[in-house]
Design an enzyme around this catalytic site. Structure first.
Site, PDB file in Angstrom:
ATOM      1  N   HIS A 124       0.836  -1.198   0.000  1.00  0.00           N
ATOM      2  CA  HIS A 124       0.000   0.000   0.000  1.00  0.00           C
ATOM      3  C   HIS A 124       0.873   1.251   0.000  1.00  0.00           C
ATOM      4  O   HIS A 124       1.857   1.336   0.712  1.00  0.00           O
ATOM      5  CB  HIS A 124      -1.002   0.019   1.161  1.00  0.00           C
ATOM      6  N   LEU A 125       0.472   2.190  -0.844  1.00  0.00           N
ATOM      7  CA  LEU A 125       1.147   3.479  -0.957  1.00  0.00           C
ATOM      8  C   LEU A 125       0.353   4.495  -0.155  1.00  0.00           C
ATOM      9  O   LEU A 125      -0.857   4.651  -0.362  1.00  0.00           O
ATOM     10  CB  LEU A 125       1.240   3.916  -2.416  1.00  0.00           C
TER      11      LEU A 125
END
Length: 162
Positions: A124-125
């Site tokens: 996840h960014l």
């Protein structure tokens, strides 16, 4: 054999979860299936974006791939770099759409928590805006929070800035 709850409770630095599939109780898997609530911002079929439930600033979005990758350390080659670039492009566009004309690129913090410093084993960014109002700074240091550029360089064998 430990239950999922026991595994979560005793999650160690060496056991970051399975590499090939998420555990059934993984919160991001549950969100994607519609079994857990989330404030969805965008879903293009490849990338899924939603608001962080514990925002680190006024705006805090998460961009995840629909297909499971445990974390950024597992990304390799141009395929991994391309995924990171798509995630970065998506995050920037979503933040710009929300912030509008007052957007300041210097105030945008983009990054991946590097293992073992993440709480959900699913790539996840984080897109955090504005950086100047960042809370819980200890979670977003250069030691544990890597920029998309850093991850791309690592994927493609380029020199990695520290």
């Amino acid at each position: 054999v430990a239950s999922p709850a026991q595994r979560r409770r005793f999650f160690s630095w060496t056991d970051r979860g399975p590499v090939d599939a998420p555990l059934p109780d993984n919160i991001f898997l549950r969100i994607l299936k519609g079994d857990a609530p989330a404030s969805v911002v965008d879903d293009d079929g490849d990338l899924f974006s939603f608001r962080d439930k514990n925002p680190a600033s006024d705006l805090h979005l998460l961009v995840i791939p629909r297909s499971f990758v445990r974390d950024a350390s597992l990304l390799r080659g141009e395929q991994g770099a391309a995924l990171v670039r798509r995630m970065e492009t998506k995050a920037r566009s979503l933040v710009l759409a929300e912030v509008g004309s007052s957007f300041d690129p210097a105030e945008l913090a983009l990054g991946f928590h590097w293992p073992p410093w993440y709480s959900v084993p699913w790539l996840h960014l984080h897109a955090i805006y504005p950086r100047s109002r960042l809370r819980r700074r200890y979670k977003y240091t250069p030691f544990s929070f890597k920029s998309p550029e850093w991850v791309v360089e690592r994927c493609t064998g380029g020199k990695v800035r520290r």
